[in-house]
Motif scaffolding. Structure first.
Motif, PDB file in Angstrom:
ATOM      1  N   ARG A   1     -23.492  11.044  13.726  1.00  0.00           N
ATOM      2  CA  ARG A   1     -24.276  10.737  12.528  1.00  0.00           C
ATOM      3  C   ARG A   1     -23.629   9.601  11.746  1.00  0.00           C
ATOM      4  O   ARG A   1     -24.301   8.671  11.318  1.00  0.00           O
ATOM      5  N   ILE A   2     -22.319   9.624  11.594  1.00  0.00           N
ATOM      6  CA  ILE A   2     -21.625   8.622  10.783  1.00  0.00           C
ATOM      7  C   ILE A   2     -21.502   7.290  11.522  1.00  0.00           C
ATOM      8  O   ILE A   2     -21.823   6.235  10.981  1.00  0.00           O
ATOM      9  N   VAL A   3     -21.055   7.323  12.774  1.00  0.00           N
ATOM     10  CA  VAL A   3     -20.745   6.090  13.493  1.00  0.00           C
ATOM     11  C   VAL A   3     -21.976   5.450  14.108  1.00  0.00           C
ATOM     12  O   VAL A   3     -22.201   4.248  13.981  1.00  0.00           O
ATOM     13  N   HIS A   4     -22.804   6.251  14.769  1.00  0.00           N
ATOM     14  CA  HIS A   4     -23.938   5.696  15.508  1.00  0.00           C
ATOM     15  C   HIS A   4     -25.258   5.828  14.762  1.00  0.00           C
ATOM     16  O   HIS A   4     -26.272   5.296  15.210  1.00  0.00           O
ATOM     17  N   GLY A   5     -25.276   6.554  13.659  1.00  0.00           N
ATOM     18  CA  GLY A   5     -26.510   6.737  12.901  1.00  0.00           C
ATOM     19  C   GLY A   5     -27.474   7.687  13.573  1.00  0.00           C
ATOM     20  O   GLY A   5     -28.657   7.680  13.274  1.00  0.00           O
ATOM     21  N   ILE A   6     -26.992   8.508  14.497  1.00  0.00           N
ATOM     22  CA  ILE A   6     -27.847   9.450  15.207  1.00  0.00           C
ATOM     23  C   ILE A   6     -27.874  10.751  14.418  1.00  0.00           C
ATOM     24  O   ILE A   6     -26.858  11.402  14.247  1.00  0.00           O
ATOM     25  N   GLU A   7     -29.063  11.102  13.939  1.00  0.00           N
ATOM     26  CA  GLU A   7     -29.216  12.342  13.177  1.00  0.00           C
ATOM     27  C   GLU A   7     -29.343  13.506  14.128  1.00  0.00           C
ATOM     28  O   GLU A   7     -29.941  13.412  15.189  1.00  0.00           O
ATOM     29  N   HIS A   8     -28.797  14.629  13.715  1.00  0.00           N
ATOM     30  CA  HIS A   8     -28.906  15.871  14.484  1.00  0.00           C
ATOM     31  C   HIS A   8     -30.362  16.308  14.472  1.00  0.00           C
ATOM     32  O   HIS A   8     -31.058  16.172  13.469  1.00  0.00           O
TER      33      HIS A   8
END
Length: 167
Positions: A89-96
């Motif tokens: 979430r923080i590094v790649h912007g991928i939300e759970h």
């Protein structure tokens, strides 16, 4: 000796003991976390840099901070080990994927009381009502008497000789 004279010293020694005990426990937890580092884990350094652990040595950690960027850090510089979801979430912007969580709490309470049919009706009703945000041509009236007097004075300026009441 009076026990009331010793009571403040006893309380002070007890407080110091509790503070040092909690600090030692935090240090032990941090040391355990750093000793359990594994390659592939996402970490945050004490300086705030996010990276992936590439290699763990006795006192150092090799971090992969991006394509072609490898940095060698002391183990003590690792602030925390992040979960895979938090790191992505923080590094790649991928939300759970929140839809897979069954215990999701809605932002408002209206969805807790409405059924699916009433929610559809409410949505349809809100689509029918449109809000007109255009300004109307309404003449503005002064809010108080001083503004009204100021408007009258704009129409007919007064001449003064300099000895007016405005001293």
């Amino acid at each position: 000796m009076n026990i009331t004279m010793l009571l403040p010293f006893i309380v002070l020694i007890g407080a110091m003991f509790l503070m040092t005990r909690s600090a030692k426990r935090k240090q032990q937890q941090a040391a355990t976390m750093r000793n359990e580092l594994q390659p592939g884990s996402g970490v945050r350094t004490i300086g705030g840099m996010y990276a992936t652990v590439k290699e763990v040595n006795e006192d150092t950690v090799l971090l992969d901070a991006g394509p072609g960027v490898e940095l060698l850090f002391a183990k003590n510089a690792i602030g925390s080990v992040l979960s895979d979801d938090e790191y992505n979430r923080i590094v790649h912007g991928i939300e759970h994927d929140l839809k897979s969580d069954s215990d999701l709490v809605p932002d408002d309470a209206s969805s807790l009381t409405e059924t699916d049919d009433s929610a559809d009706e409410a949505a349809a009703a809100s689509d029918d009502k449109s809000v007109d945000l255009d300004k109307k041509d309404v003449p503005e009236e002064p809010a108080d008497e001083t503004a009204a007097a100021g408007a009258k004075s704009d129409e007919e300026p007064k001449k003064t000789d300099g000895d007016s009441e405005a001293k």
